[in-house]
Design a protein around this motif. Structure first.
Motif: not given
Length: 298
Positions: A9, A46, A51, A53-54
């Motif tokens: 992230k 995540m 949230t 994740p990237t």
């Protein structure tokens, strides 16, 4: 079962979680440890779909959290025990959650009893709860759907010693019954007592992971004798590597090997202990000292 694969992230140029990978298996309690700002809470968010994740992914029972049908019946989550409506009673909080999860009022009473909230306490407004009572209520909500997996962020925060002992037993029984527990905590001794496996992170990266016994045995054996110079010579002769310290020797061998070498030549030992006997706190401080960033986002 929780599987985390290269989970990352980023917030602009800041990397909160940097490519972490690990598993939490059924029947185990996994301690998820790191200093403030290490990325523990971000990783848990995540895992539970709060949230995005990237890159990378986290699955629970083989699916991402968002793909689970009625996730509250499969995963119990407690990330912030204070996130409860202060104007509702504890029982009302759970009854609202029960409607969402799809369980009856009887289950509400079961989990209230399970977490040790009395009938009087369940009837109080949450605004009048102590921190420890909020923790118990949050855990009751996590258990409401009779899940197979628990994801808990600092669940013992605010509990007194008796409450911590109770929670330790509850989580141990949950895991022994085939459940999976991922537990983040700064109460290192309590994690050491209850955890089967440990995952330590610093600055968003994993710095150590493995079984508790494996990690706590990495420190070698500390020994102090009546004649350290003579003992060092005996270890040299036996081909056992060691390092001199200001207060004895640290030997890269099990304590039984060191004791046998000393006994053969009748060297009196004043201290003999495995590296793991220092406990989780010493290992935690040693591994994360260079990565701690007090005050950054967790």
């Amino acid at each position: 079962m929780i599987t985390v694969e290269n989970l990352t992230k980023r917030y602009g140029g800041f990397t909160a979680v940097d490519g972490i990978s690990f598993e939490a298996r059924p029947g185990s309690v996994v301690g998820f440890l790191g200093p403030n700002g290490a990325g523990k809470s971000t990783a848990m968010r995540m895992m539970t779909g709060l949230t995005p994740p990237t890159s990378g992914r986290a699955t629970i029972l083989g699916r991402t959290y968002r793909e689970l049908h009625n996730p509250g019946r499969q995963v119990g989550v407690m990330l912030d025990a204070s996130a409860q409506h202060p104007g509702r009673t504890g029982r009302e909080v759970l009854r609202v959650a029960a409607v969402s999860v799809g369980v009856g009022k009887d289950r509400v009473e079961e989990v209230l009893s399970l977490v040790g909230l009395t009938q009087d306490e369940a009837g109080r407004r949450v605004r009048n709860y102590s921190l420890g009572m909020r923790q118990r209520l949050g855990l009751a909500a996590a258990l409401l759907g009779d899940p197979q997996v628990l994801v808990l962020d600092e669940p013992a925060n605010g509990l007194d010693p008796q409450g911590i002992h109770w929670m330790r037993g509850l989580l141990r029984r949950f895991a022994d019954g085939g459940g999976t527990v991922l537990l983040s905590s700064h109460l290192l001794h309590e994690v050491q007592v209850v955890a089967d496996d440990l995952v330590m992170i610093g600055r968003g990266r994993i710095v150590a992971m493995g079984s508790k016994e494996e990690l706590l045995s990495r420190g070698g054996t500390t020994v102090r004798s009546a004649d350290d110079a003579r003992l060092a010579g005996l270890l040299d002769r036996a081909g056992v590597p060691y390092t001199r310290t200001g207060d004895g020797l640290v030997v890269d061998a099990e304590s039984g090997v060191v004791g046998q070498v000393a006994a053969t030549e009748q060297v009196v030992l004043l201290e003999l202990r495995s590296g793991g006997s220092e406990g989780l706190e010493e290992m935690f401080l040693g591994l994360t000292a260079a990565t701690s960033r007090e005050g950054d986002a967790a």
